[in-house]
Design a protein around this motif. Structure first.
Motif, PDB file in Angstrom:
ATOM      1  N   GLY A  47      36.715  52.118  66.252  1.00  0.00           N
ATOM      2  CA  GLY A  47      37.003  53.476  65.808  1.00  0.00           C
ATOM      3  C   GLY A  47      38.145  53.591  64.822  1.00  0.00           C
ATOM      4  N   CYS A  48      38.792  52.476  64.481  1.00  0.00           N
ATOM      5  CA  CYS A  48      39.928  52.511  63.550  1.00  0.00           C
ATOM      6  C   CYS A  48      39.483  52.081  62.157  1.00  0.00           C
ATOM      7  CB  CYS A  48      41.049  51.615  64.061  1.00  0.00           C
ATOM      8  SG  CYS A  48      41.731  52.207  65.634  1.00  0.00           S
ATOM      9  N   ARG A  49      40.206  52.551  61.144  1.00  0.00           N
ATOM     10  CA  ARG A  49      39.798  52.306  59.753  1.00  0.00           C
ATOM     11  C   ARG A  49      40.774  51.376  59.055  1.00  0.00           C
ATOM     12  NH1 ARG A  49      38.868  58.197  59.898  1.00  0.00           N
ATOM     13  NH2 ARG A  49      36.734  58.403  60.638  1.00  0.00           N
ATOM     14  N   LEU A  50      40.223  50.563  58.163  1.00  0.00           N
ATOM     15  CA  LEU A  50      41.008  49.575  57.433  1.00  0.00           C
ATOM     16  C   LEU A  50      40.499  49.516  56.003  1.00  0.00           C
ATOM     17  CD1 LEU A  50      42.984  47.088  57.465  1.00  0.00           C
ATOM     18  CD2 LEU A  50      41.042  45.730  58.266  1.00  0.00           C
ATOM     19  N   GLY A  86      49.479  62.322  67.561  1.00  0.00           N
ATOM     20  CA  GLY A  86      49.507  63.504  66.692  1.00  0.00           C
ATOM     21  C   GLY A  86      50.601  63.393  65.644  1.00  0.00           C
ATOM     22  N   ALA A  87      51.773  62.871  66.054  1.00  0.00           N
ATOM     23  CA  ALA A  87      52.882  62.692  65.111  1.00  0.00           C
ATOM     24  C   ALA A  87      52.553  61.614  64.077  1.00  0.00           C
ATOM     25  CB  ALA A  87      54.155  62.324  65.877  1.00  0.00           C
ATOM     26  N   LEU A  88      51.895  60.547  64.522  1.00  0.00           N
ATOM     27  CA  LEU A  88      51.514  59.471  63.596  1.00  0.00           C
ATOM     28  C   LEU A  88      50.559  59.984  62.521  1.00  0.00           C
ATOM     29  CD1 LEU A  88      50.963  56.470  66.067  1.00  0.00           C
ATOM     30  CD2 LEU A  88      52.714  56.625  64.286  1.00  0.00           C
ATOM     31  N   ALA A  89      49.726  60.953  62.879  1.00  0.00           N
ATOM     32  CA  ALA A  89      48.734  61.501  61.939  1.00  0.00           C
ATOM     33  C   ALA A  89      49.400  62.140  60.725  1.00  0.00           C
ATOM     34  CB  ALA A  89      47.845  62.525  62.638  1.00  0.00           C
ATOM     35  N   LEU A  90      50.694  62.514  60.863  1.00  0.00           N
ATOM     36  CA  LEU A  90      51.414  63.154  59.759  1.00  0.00           C
ATOM     37  C   LEU A  90      51.919  62.134  58.739  1.00  0.00           C
ATOM     38  CD1 LEU A  90      53.486  65.702  61.890  1.00  0.00           C
ATOM     39  CD2 LEU A  90      51.312  66.090  60.698  1.00  0.00           C
ATOM     40  N   HIS A  91      51.926  60.851  59.114  1.00  0.00           N
ATOM     41  CA  HIS A  91      52.387  59.813  58.197  1.00  0.00           C
ATOM     42  C   HIS A  91      51.364  59.673  57.062  1.00  0.00           C
ATOM     43  CE1 HIS A  91      53.503  55.913  56.571  1.00  0.00           C
ATOM     44  NE2 HIS A  91      54.660  56.011  57.231  1.00  0.00           N
ATOM     45  N   PRO A  92      51.821  59.614  55.799  1.00  0.00           N
ATOM     46  CA  PRO A  92      50.873  59.566  54.665  1.00  0.00           C
ATOM     47  C   PRO A  92      49.855  58.412  54.755  1.00  0.00           C
ATOM     48  CG  PRO A  92      53.118  59.884  53.871  1.00  0.00           C
ATOM     49  CD  PRO A  92      53.219  59.656  55.346  1.00  0.00           C
ATOM     50  N   ALA A 131      47.336  59.375  57.425  1.00  0.00           N
ATOM     51  CA  ALA A 131      46.525  60.488  56.915  1.00  0.00           C
ATOM     52  C   ALA A 131      45.505  59.993  55.887  1.00  0.00           C
ATOM     53  CB  ALA A 131      47.429  61.550  56.307  1.00  0.00           C
ATOM     54  N   ALA A 132      45.921  59.022  55.053  1.00  0.00           N
ATOM     55  CA  ALA A 132      45.016  58.478  54.038  1.00  0.00           C
ATOM     56  C   ALA A 132      43.807  57.803  54.680  1.00  0.00           C
ATOM     57  CB  ALA A 132      45.759  57.486  53.145  1.00  0.00           C
ATOM     58  N   LEU A 133      44.006  57.238  55.875  1.00  0.00           N
ATOM     59  CA  LEU A 133      42.895  56.599  56.602  1.00  0.00           C
ATOM     60  C   LEU A 133      42.090  57.616  57.416  1.00  0.00           C
ATOM     61  CD1 LEU A 133      44.722  53.386  57.904  1.00  0.00           C
ATOM     62  CD2 LEU A 133      42.892  53.456  56.196  1.00  0.00           C
ATOM     63  N   GLU A 134      42.557  58.869  57.396  1.00  0.00           N
ATOM     64  CA  GLU A 134      41.922  59.945  58.179  1.00  0.00           C
ATOM     65  C   GLU A 134      41.884  59.570  59.647  1.00  0.00           C
ATOM     66  OE1 GLU A 134      38.178  60.527  56.244  1.00  0.00           O
ATOM     67  OE2 GLU A 134      39.110  61.196  54.390  1.00  0.00           O
ATOM     68  N   MET A 135      43.041  59.099  60.141  1.00  0.00           N
ATOM     69  CA  MET A 135      43.158  58.721  61.543  1.00  0.00           C
ATOM     70  C   MET A 135      44.263  59.531  62.201  1.00  0.00           C
ATOM     71  SD  MET A 135      42.699  54.597  61.594  1.00  0.00           S
ATOM     72  CE  MET A 135      43.283  54.564  63.281  1.00  0.00           C
ATOM     73  N   GLY A 136      44.384  59.347  63.515  1.00  0.00           N
ATOM     74  CA  GLY A 136      45.385  60.072  64.281  1.00  0.00           C
ATOM     75  C   GLY A 136      44.886  61.467  64.596  1.00  0.00           C
ATOM     76  N   GLY A 137      45.801  62.345  64.976  1.00  0.00           N
ATOM     77  CA  GLY A 137      45.403  63.706  65.313  1.00  0.00           C
ATOM     78  C   GLY A 137      44.935  63.792  66.748  1.00  0.00           C
ATOM     79  N   GLU A 138      44.003  64.693  66.977  1.00  0.00           N
ATOM     80  CA  GLU A 138      43.591  64.971  68.347  1.00  0.00           C
ATOM     81  C   GLU A 138      42.420  64.093  68.767  1.00  0.00           C
ATOM     82  OE1 GLU A 138      42.516  69.070  70.501  1.00  0.00           O
ATOM     83  OE2 GLU A 138      44.148  69.235  69.030  1.00  0.00           O
ATOM     84  N   VAL A 139      42.523  63.512  69.942  1.00  0.00           N
ATOM     85  CA  VAL A 139      41.417  62.739  70.518  1.00  0.00           C
ATOM     86  C   VAL A 139      41.146  63.278  71.920  1.00  0.00           C
ATOM     87  CG1 VAL A 139      41.841  60.623  69.197  1.00  0.00           C
ATOM     88  CG2 VAL A 139      43.031  60.962  71.349  1.00  0.00           C
ATOM     89  N   THR A 140      39.957  63.033  72.416  1.00  0.00           N
ATOM     90  CA  THR A 140      39.598  63.589  73.730  1.00  0.00           C
ATOM     91  C   THR A 140      39.548  62.533  74.832  1.00  0.00           C
ATOM     92  OG1 THR A 140      37.278  63.357  73.123  1.00  0.00           O
ATOM     93  CG2 THR A 140      38.283  65.518  72.761  1.00  0.00           C
ATOM     94  N   ALA A 197      43.819  54.924  73.138  1.00  0.00           N
ATOM     95  CA  ALA A 197      44.317  53.553  73.306  1.00  0.00           C
ATOM     96  C   ALA A 197      44.088  52.722  72.046  1.00  0.00           C
ATOM     97  CB  ALA A 197      43.640  52.896  74.513  1.00  0.00           C
ATOM     98  N   CYS A 198      42.897  52.799  71.484  1.00  0.00           N
ATOM     99  CA  CYS A 198      42.580  51.989  70.294  1.00  0.00           C
ATOM    100  C   CYS A 198      43.429  52.396  69.101  1.00  0.00           C
ATOM    101  CB  CYS A 198      41.092  52.098  69.955  1.00  0.00           C
ATOM    102  SG  CYS A 198      40.032  51.168  71.087  1.00  0.00           S
ATOM    103  N   GLN A 199      43.560  53.712  68.866  1.00  0.00           N
ATOM    104  CA  GLN A 199      44.316  54.160  67.688  1.00  0.00           C
ATOM    105  C   GLN A 199      45.806  53.834  67.810  1.00  0.00           C
ATOM    106  OE1 GLN A 199      43.412  57.708  65.530  1.00  0.00           O
ATOM    107  NE2 GLN A 199      41.457  57.986  66.562  1.00  0.00           N
ATOM    108  N   LEU A 200      46.373  54.027  69.005  1.00  0.00           N
ATOM    109  CA  LEU A 200      47.798  53.697  69.182  1.00  0.00           C
ATOM    110  C   LEU A 200      48.025  52.193  69.045  1.00  0.00           C
ATOM    111  CD1 LEU A 200      48.910  56.057  72.097  1.00  0.00           C
ATOM    112  CD2 LEU A 200      49.594  56.193  69.698  1.00  0.00           C
ATOM    113  N   ALA A 201      47.155  51.393  69.652  1.00  0.00           N
ATOM    114  CA  ALA A 201      47.294  49.934  69.575  1.00  0.00           C
ATOM    115  C   ALA A 201      47.229  49.477  68.122  1.00  0.00           C
ATOM    116  CB  ALA A 201      46.204  49.252  70.402  1.00  0.00           C
ATOM    117  N   TYR A 202      46.395  50.128  67.338  1.00  0.00           N
ATOM    118  CA  TYR A 202      46.195  49.763  65.937  1.00  0.00           C
ATOM    119  C   TYR A 202      47.357  50.229  65.058  1.00  0.00           C
ATOM    120  CZ  TYR A 202      43.815  49.556  61.379  1.00  0.00           C
ATOM    121  OH  TYR A 202      43.475  49.296  60.083  1.00  0.00           O
TER     122      TYR A 202
END
Length: 196
Positions: A15-18, A129-135, A138-147, A153-158
């Motif tokens: 689910g993470c982008r590179l 959510g705070a990480l999502a504000l980092h440019p 944001a450029a990877l369109e990641m972070g923000g709200e997850v359910t 876990a995957c996004q924070l680990a990444y």
């Protein structure tokens, strides 16, 4: 299942982008084949060796499938691709081809059923959510709200600045709740290091 591998000095999570810049012939050929077949390739973390040149001598035995989501010719003339992490896999056997592309026999790993977030995850969800504000995030369109626990876990680990070896251990964990608990411990260690 045979999967071409792209060993990197990073750990990709589901689910993470590179974003990658492709310039070596072996990987240009591999990407071309993947795009024609609508298939992905495997990202594994390098333990011993380099990203460029000969195939690395050692890499993580658990990796993540990379699915090509976008591509463009970059201003520097290189091919730029954006991939998204798919399924995790375990490397059973490998063969290095004449062009130094590594092909792997892999077994797909089963994912545990995702669980919803609970109150104990509030701080970690706020951190994402705070990480999502980092440019760069944001450029990877990641972070923000997850359910679910899996995405959190995957996004924070990444995204968090853990050591590659720590990220590899997190990738190899099957249970999202266990991965989240480990992330909490690693975060506390990071904060302790900063205060020391």
């Amino acid at each position: 299942m045979t999967l071409p591998l792209f060993p990197l000095n990073t750990v990709l999570f589901p689910g993470c982008r590179l974003d990658l810049q492709i310039f070596e012939a072996r990987y240009l050929d591999m990407i071309g084949r993947c795009m024609k077949q609508g298939a992905g390739f495997g990202v594994v973390s390098i333990i011993e060796g380099q990203e460029v040149g000969e195939a690395p001598q050692a890499f993580g035995k658990v990796g993540c499938e990379a699915l090509i989501r976008d591509w463009q010719q970059l201003p520097n003339g290189l091919l730029g691709i954006r991939v998204e992490g798919g399924r995790r896999f375990h490397v059973l056997d490998t063969e290095v081809q004449a062009d130094q592309l590594t092909l792997a026999e892999v077994r797909w790993l089963e994912e545990c059923a995702d669980q919803p977030l609970t109150e104990e995850h509030d701080d970690l969800a706020a951190l994402l959510g705070a990480l999502a504000l980092h440019p760069m995030v944001a450029a990877l369109e990641m972070g923000g709200e997850v359910t679910g626990q899996q995405a959190l876990a995957c996004q924070l680990a990444y995204l968090l600045p853990f050591e590659p070896e720590q990220k590899q251990v997190l990738l190899e964990m099957d249970e999202p709740s266990v991965r989240l608990a480990r992330i909490q411990v690693l975060l506390e260690q990071l904060q302790g290091d900063r205060l020391a």
